[in-house]
Every structure is written in C-alpha cells, then in structure tokens.
Write an enzyme that holds these catalytic residues in place. Structure first.
Site, PDB file in Angstrom:
ATOM      1  N   ASP A  21       0.705  -1.316   0.029  1.00  7.99           N
ATOM      2  CA  ASP A  21      -0.042  -0.069   0.203  1.00  7.99           C
ATOM      3  C   ASP A  21       0.830   1.388   0.464  1.00  7.99           C
ATOM      4  O   ASP A  21       0.689   2.303  -0.598  1.00  7.99           O
ATOM      5  CB  ASP A  21      -0.924   0.061   1.418  1.00  7.99           C
ATOM      6  CG  ASP A  21      -1.714   1.073   1.614  1.00  7.99           C
ATOM      7  OD1 ASP A  21      -2.262   1.285   0.465  1.00  7.99           O
ATOM      8  OD2 ASP A  21      -2.831   0.558   2.166  1.00  7.99           O
ATOM      9  N   HIS A 212      -7.726   0.222   9.773  1.00  9.59           N
ATOM     10  CA  HIS A 212      -6.604   0.462   8.788  1.00  9.59           C
ATOM     11  C   HIS A 212      -7.126   2.134   8.672  1.00  9.59           C
ATOM     12  O   HIS A 212      -7.749   2.623   8.087  1.00  9.59           O
ATOM     13  CB  HIS A 212      -6.756   0.078   7.149  1.00  9.59           C
ATOM     14  CG  HIS A 212      -5.616   0.251   6.397  1.00  9.59           C
ATOM     15  ND1 HIS A 212      -4.724  -0.226   5.998  1.00  9.59           N
ATOM     16  CD2 HIS A 212      -5.539   1.923   5.944  1.00  9.59           C
ATOM     17  CE1 HIS A 212      -4.268  -0.209   5.226  1.00  9.59           C
ATOM     18  NE2 HIS A 212      -4.526   0.993   5.040  1.00  9.59           N
ATOM     19  N   HIS A 214      -5.975   6.051   8.104  1.00 13.26           N
ATOM     20  CA  HIS A 214      -5.169   7.440   7.015  1.00 13.26           C
ATOM     21  C   HIS A 214      -5.338   8.860   7.889  1.00 13.26           C
ATOM     22  O   HIS A 214      -6.347   8.749   8.674  1.00 13.26           O
ATOM     23  CB  HIS A 214      -5.740   8.130   5.438  1.00 13.26           C
ATOM     24  CG  HIS A 214      -5.619   6.572   4.931  1.00 13.26           C
ATOM     25  ND1 HIS A 214      -5.420   6.716   3.566  1.00 13.26           N
ATOM     26  CD2 HIS A 214      -5.672   4.792   5.297  1.00 13.26           C
ATOM     27  CE1 HIS A 214      -5.249   4.833   3.054  1.00 13.26           C
ATOM     28  NE2 HIS A 214      -5.123   4.652   3.687  1.00 13.26           N
ATOM     29  N   CYS A 245      -4.767   5.258  -0.904  1.00 10.70           N
ATOM     30  CA  CYS A 245      -5.084   4.639  -1.457  1.00 10.70           C
ATOM     31  C   CYS A 245      -5.240   5.441  -3.306  1.00 10.70           C
ATOM     32  O   CYS A 245      -5.648   5.999  -2.976  1.00 10.70           O
ATOM     33  CB  CYS A 245      -6.377   4.696  -1.660  1.00 10.70           C
ATOM     34  SG  CYS A 245      -7.443   3.777  -2.751  1.00 10.70           S
ATOM     35  N   ASN A 254      -1.017   6.970   4.982  1.00  7.56           N
ATOM     36  CA  ASN A 254      -1.584   6.001   6.017  1.00  7.56           C
ATOM     37  C   ASN A 254      -1.026   6.251   7.861  1.00  7.56           C
ATOM     38  O   ASN A 254       0.087   7.083   7.830  1.00  7.56           O
ATOM     39  CB  ASN A 254      -0.541   4.520   5.550  1.00  7.56           C
ATOM     40  CG  ASN A 254      -1.490   3.838   4.473  1.00  7.56           C
ATOM     41  OD1 ASN A 254      -2.405   3.428   4.848  1.00  7.56           O
ATOM     42  ND2 ASN A 254      -0.639   3.311   2.973  1.00  7.56           N
TER      43      ASN A 254
END
Length: 311
Positions: A21, A212, A214, A245, A254
């Site tokens: 990612d 997860h 951000h 993303c 992230n």
C-alpha cells in the site's frame, strides 16, 4: 517511559502495509531490489506481518508489476507475507510462488466499487467468492479489505449498517479476518466505537477485525486508541507513513508505523518492534524516494538513531 492505561490489550500485531500500500502510489519506479531490501529491513526491525506486494494486472498498479520477481526474494523470511489478489488470476500467480496468506478487496460503497473495479458492491463480492473458496481449500489464510468504512468522497458519511452488511458478507465468504479501512481519513473515535459495536452485535467477533486508518485530519492515532479500547489487537500501518489509496481523492498517507509504535510503547503495549531499527529503515527508504518521511516520529528520532543508520 511506559505508563499503561486500563482496558488495553497487552500486545498488538502490526500489519505492515508499506511495501504494498505504501509503494503502489509512487510516481517513480522503485527498483525490485530496493523493495526486497525494504521488506528484509522491516523484518529485521521486528515486524512479523509484512504485506509484500499485490498480484494485480500491471495496468492497474504499474508500481507492483514486478510481483513475480519480488516475492521469491522475500519468501524465505520467517514472517507472514500476505499479498493482495483481486481475482482468480491473481490468486493463481500468488499460489504458484508459494504464498500462504492472501487478501481480497471490497468496498462499503457503490461509488468506490465502481471507481475502483468498475463493478457494484455485490459484483465485487461475487468476484471474490471463488478466490476465497479456492484459497481456503488450500489452507491459505484470507484477509478481506473493506474500503470506505467511514466516509466516501462521492457519497459522504457511510451508514454503519451498510458497512456491517458487507463485513458480514466477507466473513460468510470465508475470510479469516477483516481490515476496516478509513480510506479518506474522515473517521473519529465515536464513529469507530459505533461501527465496532454494531459489528459485534451482528456476530462479527472483535478478534476477526483489524483497523486501517489514514491521517487526513490527524485522527489516525486517536481512532486507533478507540479501537484498542474496544479490544482490537490488529492495526495496519505503513513504515514512514508511505502511501494511501490511488483511487481516493483527498486521501493522505497511511498511519505511520513509527507513530503507532511510539504510542503503543508509551502505553506499555508489546509489539516486538525495535523502534530505532524501524526509524532507520524509513529514513533509508525516504532517501531512496528522494523526500523526507512524513512520519512525525521518524522526524523526531531520525537524528538520534545513528547507531542503526547505514553510513
């Protein structure tokens, strides 16, 4: 100094997503050898789950087009090396190289499902069904990523029950664990607690959930703490705060693994991670990418971890 707080887990498993990612958005091509060394350095820092790459069509994510070349360079490490597989072809490629942990990808919103995979939410789930079934038949661990769990750039706030429905569907397909994605970074702690509670009420156990976050609005650590207070023990993070993303407008990076480790260490929560080695790794990767790390902890400690730095 560690000052534990009541009601928190004794240990947290960090699901490191930097190599996948974190690097999938880079404008410049990152050489395969650098990616492989990144994974090796992360393992040396004590991370036990490192998402290595994604077996997607090269046209979708060109930065990860070298998955077949990369995976054999890291597969000998004694750590878990999950890989993203969007379809059966991706699964075939991963299994042929010996991958034992894979992840599928879904969306809680129709707009993002359309933008990301040009399918509806239910069509994405249908596409994932044979992937999960075949992986499980071979004893492979399957993670289900769910994007847009809190907000969507086109649809706004996402209703909790909408997220719960897709989570329940992924578990019913056979996923072993779910990662709840705050893809554009709009979650706040109350929303996190509400979603986790609703999932439990619908039979989704907390130990099957990871988070997860951000950091678009600076809420990633606050949201993580709310999840820990609920009993979540798996947290996704990216070394040096790399990535985000590629399909989500307005999304920042992230949660930085170093920032997460600093907080957990201060709470007396075990991660098994050597923070000095991790900071040195992120500084090394930042040098390869030609820009400073956005991680606050890397910036704070980077000049005080000379013993681990590559000269």
């Amino acid at each position: 100094m560690a000052v534990p707080a009541e009601g928190l887990p004794a240990r947290v498993r960090i699901h490191e997503v930097g190599p996948r990612d974190g690097l999938q958005n880079e404008k410049s091509t990152v050489p395969t050898a650098v990616k492989a060394e990144f994974v090796h350095r992360l393992a040396d820092a004590g991370l036990t789950t490192i998402e290595a790459t994604s077996f997607v069509h090269p046209g979708w994510v060109p930065q990860l087009a070298d998955a077949e070349e990369l995976f054999p360079r890291v597969s000998g490490l004694e750590v878990a090396l999950p890989v993203l597989v969007p379809n059966e072809r991706g699964l075939d490629r991963a299994l042929s190289l010996g991958a034992r942990r894979v992840a599928v990808f879904a969306s809680a919103t129709e707009s993002f499902a359309k933008a990301n995979l040009n399918r509806s939410v239910d069509e994405v789930l249908a596409m994932s069904e044979p992937v999960v079934a075949r992986a499980k038949a071979q004893g492979v661990h399957v993670r289900g990523y769910l994007s847009m769990c809190f907000g969507d750039p086109w649809e706004g706030a996402v209703p909790v029950d909408q997220v719960v429905r897709v989570c329940r569907a992924l578990l019913d397909l056979g996923c072993d664990e779910l990662s709840l994605g705050d893809t554009i970074g709009v979650a706040t702690p109350g929303h996190v607690r509400a979603l986790l509670t609703a999932l439990n009420e619908q039979g989704v156990p907390t130990d099957a959930l990871g988070v997860h976050f951000h950091d678009t609005y600076g809420q990633a650590l606050a949201n993580t703490l709310a999840a820990l207070q609920h009993g979540v023990t798996t947290v996704d993070a990216s070394a040096g705060g790399l990535g985000g993303c590629p399909y989500a407008k307005s999304a920042t990076g992230n949660l930085a693994t170093e920032d997460l480790v600093w907080m957990l260490r201060g709470l007396g929560i075990d991660t098994g991670v050597d923070l000095g080695r991790l900071v040195a790794t992120s500084e090394w990767m930042a040098g390869r990418l030609g820009r400073p790390s956005p991680s606050r902890t890397v910036r704070a400690l980077g000049t005080t971890t000379q013993s681990h730095k590559e000269q």
